[in-house]
Design a protein around this motif. Structure first.
Motif, PDB file in Angstrom:
ATOM      1  N   HIS B 384       0.708  -1.085  -0.052  1.00  0.00           N
ATOM      2  CA  HIS B 384      -0.084   0.032  -0.007  1.00  0.00           C
ATOM      3  C   HIS B 384       0.968   1.059   0.138  1.00  0.00           C
ATOM      4  CE1 HIS B 384      -4.471  -1.228   0.192  1.00  0.00           C
ATOM      5  NE2 HIS B 384      -3.902  -2.266   0.692  1.00  0.00           N
ATOM      6  N   TYR B 387       1.530   1.931  -3.572  1.00  0.00           N
ATOM      7  CA  TYR B 387       0.350   2.724  -4.287  1.00  0.00           C
ATOM      8  C   TYR B 387       0.244   4.161  -4.018  1.00  0.00           C
ATOM      9  CZ  TYR B 387      -1.469  -2.172  -4.715  1.00  0.00           C
ATOM     10  OH  TYR B 387      -1.432  -3.632  -5.032  1.00  0.00           O
ATOM     11  N   TYR B 417      -6.456   8.462  -0.037  1.00  0.00           N
ATOM     12  CA  TYR B 417      -5.961   6.954   0.171  1.00  0.00           C
ATOM     13  C   TYR B 417      -5.550   6.978   1.399  1.00  0.00           C
ATOM     14  CZ  TYR B 417      -3.924   2.912  -1.695  1.00  0.00           C
ATOM     15  OH  TYR B 417      -4.016   1.342  -1.895  1.00  0.00           O
ATOM     16  N   TYR B 421      -6.721   4.084   3.967  1.00  0.00           N
ATOM     17  CA  TYR B 421      -5.874   3.034   4.291  1.00  0.00           C
ATOM     18  C   TYR B 421      -5.941   2.985   5.955  1.00  0.00           C
ATOM     19  CZ  TYR B 421      -0.938   1.487   5.334  1.00  0.00           C
ATOM     20  OH  TYR B 421       0.081   0.888   6.037  1.00  0.00           O
ATOM     21  N   GLY B 469      -9.299  -3.416  -2.287  1.00  0.00           N
ATOM     22  CA  GLY B 469      -9.318  -2.151  -3.067  1.00  0.00           C
ATOM     23  C   GLY B 469     -10.255  -2.380  -4.693  1.00  0.00           C
ATOM     24  N   LEU B 470      -9.097  -2.387  -5.741  1.00  0.00           N
ATOM     25  CA  LEU B 470      -9.847  -2.481  -6.773  1.00  0.00           C
ATOM     26  C   LEU B 470     -10.828  -3.400  -7.359  1.00  0.00           C
ATOM     27  CD1 LEU B 470      -7.015  -1.183  -9.110  1.00  0.00           C
ATOM     28  CD2 LEU B 470      -9.026   0.034  -8.605  1.00  0.00           C
ATOM     29  N   LYS B 481      -7.667   3.726  -4.474  1.00  0.00           N
ATOM     30  CA  LYS B 481      -6.930   3.293  -5.586  1.00  0.00           C
ATOM     31  C   LYS B 481      -7.374   3.936  -6.881  1.00  0.00           C
ATOM     32  CE  LYS B 481      -5.080  -0.973  -4.149  1.00  0.00           C
ATOM     33  NZ  LYS B 481      -5.326  -2.261  -4.043  1.00  0.00           N
ATOM     34  N   TYR B 482      -8.661   4.097  -7.216  1.00  0.00           N
ATOM     35  CA  TYR B 482      -9.309   4.670  -8.249  1.00  0.00           C
ATOM     36  C   TYR B 482      -8.912   5.930  -8.470  1.00  0.00           C
ATOM     37  CZ  TYR B 482     -12.788   6.535 -11.235  1.00  0.00           C
ATOM     38  OH  TYR B 482     -13.403   7.298 -12.367  1.00  0.00           O
ATOM     39  N   ILE B 485      -4.991   6.089  -9.289  1.00  0.00           N
ATOM     40  CA  ILE B 485      -4.611   5.674 -10.413  1.00  0.00           C
ATOM     41  C   ILE B 485      -5.171   6.290 -11.271  1.00  0.00           C
ATOM     42  CG2 ILE B 485      -4.879   3.553 -11.814  1.00  0.00           C
ATOM     43  CD1 ILE B 485      -4.490   1.752  -9.571  1.00  0.00           C
ATOM     44  N   SER B 500       0.199  -1.009 -10.562  1.00  0.00           N
ATOM     45  CA  SER B 500      -0.745  -0.947  -9.413  1.00  0.00           C
ATOM     46  C   SER B 500      -1.990  -2.130  -9.702  1.00  0.00           C
ATOM     47  CB  SER B 500      -1.482   0.337  -9.438  1.00  0.00           C
ATOM     48  OG  SER B 500      -0.404   1.051  -9.378  1.00  0.00           O
ATOM     49  N   SER B 504      -2.768  -5.452  -7.560  1.00  0.00           N
ATOM     50  CA  SER B 504      -3.933  -5.593  -7.037  1.00  0.00           C
ATOM     51  C   SER B 504      -4.602  -6.860  -7.271  1.00  0.00           C
ATOM     52  CB  SER B 504      -5.159  -4.618  -7.488  1.00  0.00           C
ATOM     53  OG  SER B 504      -4.661  -3.337  -7.218  1.00  0.00           O
TER      54      SER B 504
END
Lengths: 570, 566
Positions: B384, B387, B417, B421, B469-470, B481-482, B485, B500, B504
Motif C-alpha cells: 500500500h 500505491y 488514500y 488506508y 481495493g480495486l 486506488k481509483y 490511479i 498497480s 491488486s
C-alpha cells in the motif's frame, strides 16, 4: 425508478430476510423476491414489446446483411432511463444512469426467470447456512441485473465486480470437493480481466475529449476510438467472462464445483454478461479495432467450438461435460458477433437467450440427479429411462435443444450464425488509419474454413450430448441404487417443463424474439458502420464505398485501391 | 540562519501551535498523574487509575483533534513559528487522520493493558509524545524540525513496540526497529546537511525560493545581487503578513531591519556557495531513503514484518497507519519544495517510480507466502505504501505542476488514500487483536470464524476486500486506488497504473485466503480463534464499528471526505 426497483428488490429483501427471518424461512423470502422480480421483468418486457413496431424491417433501413453506409450516427434508444449524478462526484463525471433496450430487456427477462429456478432448485438441496446461501444468491441477482441496466461505464464496472463476490462465496462455501481451488481460480481470472477493463475505462475517460463515463454521452457525441490496446484490455475482461478459448479454463472447474443454483445462473446468465459487454460497450466504442480483430476472435471462437466439443466428448462427469458444452456454445455466439452481419448477429443474440434456457435446464437436470444419487459419474448410471421416465423425457428435450435439433430453440439460434458466417465472414476493412498491424491480422482470413469448422462443431455437439444421454438413460438398469429412485416431484417437474415449453415456443416461432433482436443488431451494426465510412474528404454520403466482389482471401488488400475507407465484402 | 539582530523577538502564533503544546503538556501530565495519583488520592484502585489516565489521554487527543479541524477549515497555507511550520490543508487533514488513529489506539488500549498487564502511564505518555511528533511532522516546514519530529515519534514507537516486556518477540522487534531506525536517522541527517550545503537554508519554503534564485543567477550573471535584494524584501513582506497581532508599523520596521540583515547574509551565501544541484538532489535522495525506512517501502522494508508481528497489535496498527500518514505528509511537502528546481521531476521520477514498483511487487509477492496474520498485513502495508508512492510520483511528474487544479486533485487523491488506508488497517488490526492471541497468529486459526463470530468475520471480510481495493467497489479502498490511479493515467504514467493493477490482482489471492479460512474451511479443533469468551470494552467495539461504517459510507459517497475540509 422502475429499473432501480427491479435491481435492488433482491438485495433489499435478502438483507432484510437475513437480518430478521429465522433460517428455515429464508428460502420463502428469496422465492418471493425472485418472483416479484420476475413479474417486474415480465411487465418490463411486455411494455417494451407492446410498444415495439412489429412491422419493423431492418432491410428498409438499409443495414440488412451488407454494409450500407451513412454518416449519421444512430444511437440505440434506451428506455426507462434514470440519470442521477453521483453525489459529490460531479467533477469526476460519474453518474448513476440506467436504461434498457431490447437486448438488455431480453437478458433481464432471462435473469429473472433463472433466478426463480435458482431458488427452486436449492429448495431441498441446501440445508446448512441457508441464510447466507440465499443472501448470496439474491446479491448475485442484483449484480447481474445492474450490469444489464448500467449505462455509465463506472457503474457497469461496479455491477461487474459486485457480481463476482457472491458467486465466490456460493462456490466456495456450498460447492463440492475441490471448491476452494475452483473459486480462487474464478476470482483471480475475473479480477485480472476486470482490472484491465477498469484501466481501459479510465483511458476512455481521458481520451474521449468530453471527460465522461456516460455511455450515452459518448455514443451521442459519436465518439469512437481506433486504438487497439484499450480495446484489447476491455475485451480481455469480457472474453474471460464469456469464456473464449484460451481463457476458458476457470469455467469447467467453477461449474463442476458450484452448487446447482450457482451453475444454473453461471451458465444461464453470467456468461452472457461478457457478450453483453462486447455488444454494448466494446464494439460501439471501438468499431475499427473491433472489425480489425474480428478475424482473430473468429478463429479463437472456432477453436473454442471444436476444442470445447472435443473435451466434452471425453468427460466422464456429466456436469463437467455440460460445462465444456458451454465453452463450445459460447464459441458459436462469439463467432456470430464477429461476423459483423445481420443474420449472424441476430443468431448470436438469440443464441444467448437459448443457451440460458438449454444449458440452464441441463444444469438443473444434473442437479436433480445429483441430489438423488450424490454422484455425477456417467458410469454410475445407465438405464435411468426405465426408473425415472418423466425425468428422462424432460431431460431429452433439454439435450436436443442444446444439440440444435430443428424445431427447438438451439437450431433457431445456430442456423443463422452458420448462415451468416458462410455468407460473408469476416469482412475486410482498410479503414483510412488502419496500421500495418491491422493489415497483418487480416492476412489470416479464410472465411469458408471458419464456417466449415464451425458447422462441424454442431456435429460434435450432437455426438457428445447423445453419447451422454445414451450412457445415462439407455441400456440396462444394472445398478441397484438406480432402481428405486423417486421420479420428479411437482417442483422439479415444473422447472423443466417451463424451460421445455420455452424451448419449443422459441424453436417454432423464433420471430417472436428475432424481430426485437434485429433492432439491436441494426443499432450495433450502424454504430460500427458509421465511423468506418466516415471520411472528411468525402462529405457526400451518396458516394458508394469501394466494394469488390471477388477475392475473399484479401491477400493483397492495402495496395492498389484508393486511400478512402474501402470495404470488401463477398 | 545567523541574522545578527539582537533585538529580534520571535513571533509566536499561539493559536496555531496550541495543539502541539496541548499534546506535549498532556504527555507530561500523564507522567505526573501516573506518579502522583497513588499518593494524592488515597486507596485508588489500579483500574480506576488506569481509567483516569485513559480519559486524560483521550481528552487531550480529542481537544487537539477539534483544534486541527478548526485549522483545516481556516487554513491559510502560510508558514508560522519562525517558518518552522506551515499548515496547509494537507498537513492539517493529515494531522487529523493521525489523531483519529491514535484515538482508536486509546479506545482499544484498556483491554490490552488489562490482558498483558502493561504500565498504562508510560504507554499513554509515549503515545502522546509520538502523536506530538507525528502531527508536527505533518506540518513541518523546516528540515531540522522535521528531523526532530521524526526522532520524537520514532523513539516513542521503539519503546511502545517493546512495551510488552514479558514477550521476547516484543523485545526483539523493538531492538530491530531501533537499530535499523538509527541507520535511517543517519541518512536523514546527512541528507539535510547536503540540502543545507546546496541552498544555505533548511526551510522547505525557503529552499524553493533559493533554488529559483539560483536558476536566475545561473542565467544572468550580475543580476544575482538584485534578485537577492528582491527575494529578501519578499521575505520581509511575508513576515508582515504572518506576524499575527503585532502592530503593522513595528512589524514593517523589524522586517526592514531583518531584511537588511538577510540581504547581507544571503549575499555572502550566494556569492560563496557553489550552488550545485547535484548536492541538492543527493540530499533529497538521502532524506527519501530515510523516509522509505519509516514508510517501510521496499527495499527498506525488512524490519516491517518482524516489528509488526512482535509489537502489540494496536501498536503495530499505530506504526502502520498514523506514523505513515505523517511521514507521507512530510514527503509530499518535501517534493513540492524541491519541485521548484525545474529539473527535479526528471531527476527524481525514476527514483520514485522504481521504489513504488518494487514496493508494490515485493509487498504483494511477499504476502503470498505468509501464513501469519500480522506478517501478511505487514507485507500488505508495504504494497500500500507503494500505491501511495504512485500518487506522490504523479504529483512530482512535470505535467501536474503546470495545472494547479490537477495538482490539487492529486493531493486530494493521496490524502483520501491515506484516510482509507488508515480505516482499513484499523479494522483489520483491531479485529485481529480483538480475537486475542490466536487472532494475531496463524491465518489457519481463523477457520470457521463465520459460524462462531459472524459479525467479526463480516468485519474482517470488509477490511480484506477494502484492502484489496480495486476488486470490489463500494468500499473506501476502491475509491482510494481509483483516484490515485486515475490521476496517474492522466499524468501519463501508465506504467505505474499497470503495476498497480497487477499488484491488486496478485493481492486478491492472499486477502481472500483469509476470507476462505473464515467462511469456507471447516473448523480446526486445535487452537481456534475466539474459541472461548472474548473480553470487550465499549470503546473497542465502538471504534471497530465506526471504522467499518466509515469504510462503507465513504465507499458510497467518497467525495464527502473533501467536503469536510472546505
Amino acid at each position: 425508478m422502475y429499473l432501480t426497483l427491479l435491481i435492488f428488490i433482491p438485495l433489499v429483501i435478502g438483507a432484510l430476510g437475513a437480518a430478521f427471518l429465522p433460517a428455515r424461512q429464508m428460502k420463502w423470502a428469496a422465492l418471493a423476491a425472485m418472483v416479484v422480480d420476475l413479474l417486474l421483468a415480465l411487465l418490463l418486457a411486455g411494455g417494451i414489446l407492446g410498444n415495439f413496431d412489429w412491422n419493423y424491417n431492418p432491410a428498409a433501413e438499409g443495414t440488412e446483411s451488407v454494409w450500407v453506409f451513412n454518416n449519421e450516427i444512430k444511437n440505440p434508444e434506451f428506455q426507462l432511463r434514470e440519470h442521477i449524478p453521483w453525489p459529490m462526484l460531479q467533477e469526476y463525471e460519474i453518474s448513476y444512469s440506467l436504461g434498457v433496450d431490447n437486448l438488455a430487456m431480453l437478458l433481464i427477462l432471462l435473469t429473472a426467470a433463472l433466478g426463480v429456478f435458482g431458488v427452486l432448485c436449492s429448495w431441498t438441496a441446501i440445508t446448512k447456512r441457508e441464510k447466507e446461501f440465499y443472501l448470496y444468491l439474491l446479491a448475485l441477482q442484483t449484480g447481474i441485473l445492474g450490469i444489464f441496466c448500467a449505462l455509465d461505464l463506472i457503474l457497469f464496472f461496479m455491477a461487474w465486480e459486485v457480481m463476482m463476490l457472491p458467486l465466490y462465496f456460493l462456490i466456495g462455501i456450498f460447492g463440492s470437493k475441490d471448491r476452494l481451488y475452483a473459486t480462487m481460480k474464478f476470482v483471480l481470472y475475473s479480477l485480472a480481466g476486470s482490472l484491465m477493463m477498469l484501466l481501459s475505462i479510465i483511458w476512455i475517460y481521458y481520451n474521449s475529449g468530453v471527460s465522461t463515463f456516460s455511455f450515452e454521452k459518448l455514443s451521442g457525441n459519436g465518439i469512437t476510438f481506433h486504438q487497439y490496446l484499450p480495446y484489447l484490455g476491455m475485451m480481455l475482461a469480457f472474453l474471460i467472462k464469456v469464456p473464449l478459448w484460451p481463457f476458458h479454463t476457470w469455467l469447467p472447474d467453477a461449474h463442476t464445483e458450484a452448487p446447482t443454483a450457482g451453475s444454473v445462473i453461471l451458465a444461464g446468465v453470467l456468461l452472457k454478461t461478457g457478450i453483453y459487454g462486447i455488444l454494448r460497450f466494446a464494439i460501439p466504442l471501438f468499431p475499427i479495432p473491433a472489425v480489425a480483430f474480428a478475424p482473430l476472435f473468429s478463429w479463437l471462437a472456432v477453436i473454442a467450438i471444436i476444442y470445447g466439443a472435443m473435451c466434452a466428448i471425453v468427460q466422464t462427469d456429466v456436469k463437467r461435460l455440460v460445462a465444456y458444452s458451454s465453452v463450445s456454445h459460447m464459441g458459436f455466439i462469439v463467432l456470430g458477433i464477429f461476423c459483423f452481419n445481420a443474420p449472424a448477429m441476430n443468431g448470436a443474440i438469440l443464441q444467448m437467450f437459448n443457451h440460458g434456457i438449454s444449458t440452464g435446464g441441463l444444469f438443473l437436470a444434473v442437479g436433480m440427479l445429483y441430489e438423488r444419487r450424490h454422484t455425477r459419474q456417467m458410469s454410475e448410471f445407465g438405464g435411468l429411462a426405465h426408473s425415472i421416465p418423466i425425468y428422462a423425457a424432460l431431460t431429452m428435450v433439454m439435450v436436443l435443444s442444446s444439440a440444435g435439433l430443428p424445431g427447438l430453440n438451439g437450431f433457431a439460434g445456430e442456423f443463422p450464425i452458420l448462415l451468416g458466417s458462410m455468407n460473408n465472414v469476416p469482412m475486410l476493412i482498410e479503414a483510412r488509419d488502419s496500421s500495418s498491424f491491422y493489415a497483418l491480422i487480416n492476412q489470416v482470413n479464410y472465411t469458408w474454413l471458419v464456417a466449415v469448422l464451425a458447422a462441424m462443431g454442431v456435429i460434435f455437439g450432437a455426438v457428445y450430448l447423445l453419447i451422454m444421454y445414451q450412457k445415462v438413460f439407455f441400456g440396462k438398469l444394472e445398478k441397484s441404487e438406480n432402481k428405486n429412485l423417486p421420479d420428479l416431484n411437482i417442483r422439479e417437474w415444473g422447472q423443466l417443463a417451463v424451460l421445455s415449453v420455452a424451448a419449443l415456443v422459441i424453436g417454432l416461432f423464433p420471430q417472436l424474439l428475432m424481430k426485437p433482436i434485429s433492432k439491436t443488431t441494426n443499432d450495433v451494426l450502424t454504430m460500427v458502420a458509421g465511423p468506418l465510412r466516415f471520411d472528411a474528404s468525402h462529405p457526400n454520403p451518396e458516394l458508394e464505398p469501394v466494394v469488390e466482389k471477388d477475392d475473399g482471401h484479401g491477400g493483397d488488400h492495402g495496395h492498389g485501391s484508393d486511400e478512402h475507407a474501402s470495404v470488401r465484402a463477398h | 540562519m545567523e541574522t545578527g539582530i539582537t533585538a529580534y523577538v520571535p513571533q509566536v502564533a499561539w493559536s496555531q501551535i496550541a495543539p502541539f503544546v496541548i499534546l506535549t503538556l498532556g504527555g507530561l501530565l500523564i507522567l505526573a498523574l501516573d506518579a502522583l495519583l497513588d499518593i494524592v488520592v488515597k486507596g485508588i484502585t489500579p483500574q480506576r487509575r488506569d481509567s483516569v489516565l485513559t480519559w486524560v489521554t483521550g481528552g487531550s487527543l480529542f481537544v487537539t483533534g477539534m483544534m486541527f479541524y478548526g485549522n483545516v477549515i481556516g487554513t491559510t497555507g502560510r508558514p508560522f513559528f519562525e517558518g518552522a511550520l506551515r499548515a496547509d490543508e494537507f498537513g492539517n487533514l493529515g494531522a487529523l487522520i493521525v489523531i483519529f488513529g491514535s484515538l482508536v489506539f486509546v479506545a482499544m488500549s484498556p483491554r490490552l493493558i488489562r490482558e498483558k498487564k502493561l504500565p498504562a502511564g508510560e504507554m499513554y505518555a509515549l503515545l502522546l509524545f509520538a502523536v506530538a511528533g507525528m502531527t508536527l511532522l505533518s506540518v513541518a516546514n523546516e528540515l531540522v524540525t522535521a528531523f526532530v519530529c521524526i526522532e520524537i515519534l520514532s523513539l516513542s514507537l521503539y519503546v511502545l513496540t517493546g512495551m510488552n516486556r514479558r514477550s521476547p518477540r516484543s523485545g526483539e522487534a523493538a531492538f530491530k526497529y531501533f537499530i535499523l531506525g538509527a541507520f535511517a536517522s543517519a541518512f536523514l541527517v546527512l541528507g539535510i546537511a547536503f540540502i543545507y550545503g546546496a541552498t544555505g537554508t533548511t526551510q522547505l519554503f525557503g529552499t524553493g525560493r533559493l533554488m529559483q534564485q539560483m536558476q536566475a543567477s545561473e542565467a544572468r550573471i550580475g543580476a544575482r545581487q538584485l534578485i537577492a535584494d528582491k527575494q529578501s524584501y519578499d521575505l520581509g513582506l511575508d513576515e508582515i503578513l504572518y506576524a499575527g497581532e503585532r502592530p503593522v508599523r513595528t512589524a514593517v520596521f523589524e522586517a526592514e531591519q531583518e531584511g537588511r540583515a538577510i540581504i547581507a547574509s544571503t549575499r555572502v551565501e550566494v556569492e560563496t556557495q557553489p550552488l550545485n544541484p547535484i548536492w541538492l538532489f543527493l540530499g533529497f535522495v538521502l532524506i527519501f531513503a530515510g523516509l522509505c525506512f519509516k514508510l517501510s517501502l521496499a527495499p527498506f522494508h525488512m524490519w516491517a514484518p518482524d516489528v509488526y508481528e512482535g509489537a502489540p497489535s494496536i501498536v503495530a496498527m499505530l506504526i502502520a497507519t498514523a506514523s505513515k500518514v505523517a511521514a507521507f505528509a512530510f514527503l509530499i511537502h518535501l517534493v513540492e519544495a524541491m519541485a521548484v528546481w525545474e529539473h527535479f521531476p526528471a531527476a527524481s521520477l525514476f527514483l520514485l517510480s522504481s521504489v513504488a514498483t518494487v514496493s508494490i511487487l515485493w509487498g504483494n509477492l511477499g504476502a503470498i507466502t505468509q501464513t501469519r496474520m500480522k506478517r501478511m498485513l505487514a507485507y500488505s502495508s508495504i504494497a500500500h505504501g507503494g500505491y501511495i508512492l504512485v500518487g506522490v510520483a504523479t504529483l512530482v511528474s512535470a505535467a501536474s505542476f503546470n495545472d494547479p487544479l490537477a495538482h490539487e486533485r492529486i493531493r486530494n487523491s493521496i490524502l483520501f488514500y491515506l484516510f482509507g488506508y488508515t480505516l482499513m488497517n484499523v479494522l483489520a488490526f483491531g479485529i485481529a487483536a480483538y480475537l486475542g492471541k490466536e487472532g494475531e497468529g496463524e491465518i489457519a486459526a481463523y477457520r470457521g470464524l463465520s459460524t462462531r463470530r459472524p459479525v467479526l468475520a463480516a468485519g474482517m471480510t470488509l477490511a480484506m476486500i477494502s484492502l484489496l481495493g480495486l476488486g470490489i467497489p463500494g468500499t473506501i479502498g476502491f475509491w482510494g486506488k481509483y483516484f490515485v490511479i486515475k490521476e496517474a493515467v492522466n499524468a501519463g504514467m501508465t506504467f505505474l497504473a499497470w503495476i498497480s493493477f497487477i499488484g491488486s490482482a496478485i493481492s486478491a489471492y492472499y486477502y481472500l485466503r483469509v476470507v476462505v479460512a473464515m467462511y469456507m474451511l471447516p473448523e480446526e479443533k486445535e487452537t481456534p480463534v475466539a474459541g472461548g469468551v472474548l473480553q470487550t470494552n465499549t470503546g473497542y467495539t465502538f471504534s471497530l464499528g465506526l471504522s467499518g461504517a466509515m469504510i462503507c459510507f465513504f465507499g458510497i459517497l467518497p467525495a464527502l471526505f473533501w467536503a469536510l475540509g472546505s
